[in-house]
Write an enzyme that holds these catalytic residues in place. Structure first.
Site, short mmCIF file in Angstrom:
data_model
loop_
_atom_site.label_atom_id
_atom_site.label_comp_id
_atom_site.label_asym_id
_atom_site.label_seq_id
_atom_site.Cartn_x
_atom_site.Cartn_y
_atom_site.Cartn_z
CD GLU A 153 -2.65 1.54 2.45
OE1 GLU A 153 -3.07 0.55 3.05
OE2 GLU A 153 -2.90 2.72 2.76
CD GLU A 158 -4.49 7.71 5.03
OE1 GLU A 158 -3.29 7.39 5.04
OE2 GLU A 158 -5.37 7.09 5.65
#
Ligand SMILES: *[C@@H]1O[C@H](CO)[C@@H](O)[C@H](O)[C@H]1NC(C)=O
Ligand SMILES: *[C@@H]1O[C@H](CO)[C@@H](O)[C@H](O)[C@H]1NC(C)=O
Length: 264
Positions: A153, A158
């Protein structure tokens, strides 16, 4: 005479080295063009609705959208808007994904139809411009996640309910490198970019993260070479961004998203 022979030798060596480097000149392939949000039909040729695994993940938003439902996933003015609105009486009431949070919002997620696999024969550049909420309980993201198992990932964007963007790379679920950059709260657009290149060991991937065209972080993903990843844009809610989230509507916008592959 020696002088001229020497010069010719150098010139010849130059031609040889130019010939030798020529086959290594690698063409760029546009995997996703900057025009992918120009119409619903163009959007649907590069992107699919929701997460690759469905509507639910580890926050309180359930994603909703299809070619006949554009209430939470909107394409207009070359911009993708993901819109979260509070819901009541969702069915089922909790997320189907760990850790099964209660659903409080309907929102939007999309993922690129093309998977991204970094190999020694290529490199990827993934970029876009984002207007992202930094309000408590809002959890927008622009990220890569493993097609098979997890990790890999890597999070290019974010936002977890504060005025920071997090650049993250996960080696394992608990070994993660995070670099935070300040992100304005005024919903202005700023660009993010990640350049992914295989390391010489042909096992690990170097990730160079940029905000507004300035290199802000370099991270390394263990064993990412050869592992296919999904590219996702989503507006999750609550979860890692705190709760309660907003009582009104939250909108996360993306534009000029481009994915380029150099090499094969
Ligand atoms: C992840 O693995 C890479 C490659 O071994 C290493 O360079 C990097 O430091 C690791 N990241 C963390 C957070 O330990
Ligand atoms: C939610 O899932 C994402 C992506 O797999 C992961 O980065 C994050 O740590 C998870 N957060 C929580 C709170 O479960």
């Amino acid at each position: 005479m020696m002088f001229f022979r020497h010069t010719h030798g150098l010139a010849f060596a130059g031609v040889l080295s130019a010939l030798a480097t020529f086959p290594r000149v690698q063409a760029d392939t546009t995997v996703i063009p900057s025009t992918s949000f120009s119409s619903y039909s163009t959007f649907e040729s590069y992107w699919a609705y929701l997460y690759p695994w469905g509507s639910d993940h580890n926050g309180s938003a359930r994603m909703k959208g299809s070619s006949s439902d554009h209430s939470n996933i909107v394409i207009a003015s070359n911009t993708l808007s993901l819109i979260a609105t509070p819901t009541s009486n969702p069915s089922p009431p909790t997320s189907s994904s760990n850790p099964h949070p209660a659903i409080h919002y309907a929102s939007g997620a999309v993922h690129a139809k093309s998977q991204i696999t970094v190999t020694q024969a290529n490199s990827y550049t993934i970029s876009g411009e984002f207007s992202a909420s930094t309000a408590k309980g809002t959890w927008p993201a622009f990220w890569l996640t493993a097609v098979n198992g997890w990790p890999p990932e890597a999070d290019i964007g974010e936002w977890k309910g504060t005025t920071n963007n997090w650049f993250n790379t996960f080696n394992t679920s608990s070994i993660v490198r995070s670099d935070l950059v300040t992100w304005p709260s005024d919903l202005s657009f700023h660009s993010l970019k990640a350049v992914l290149t295989a390391q010489p060991n042909n096992v690990d991937v170097k990730l160079q993260f940029y905000m507004d065209n300035t290199l802000r972080a370099t991270q390394y993903g263990q064993g990412f070479v050869g592992k296919p990843m999904w590219l996702i844009i989503n507006l999750q809610m609550e979860g890692s961004s705190g709760s309660p989230g907003p009582t009104g509507t939250t909108t996360y916008k993306a534009r000029n998203v481009v994915v380029t592959r150099t090499g094969s």
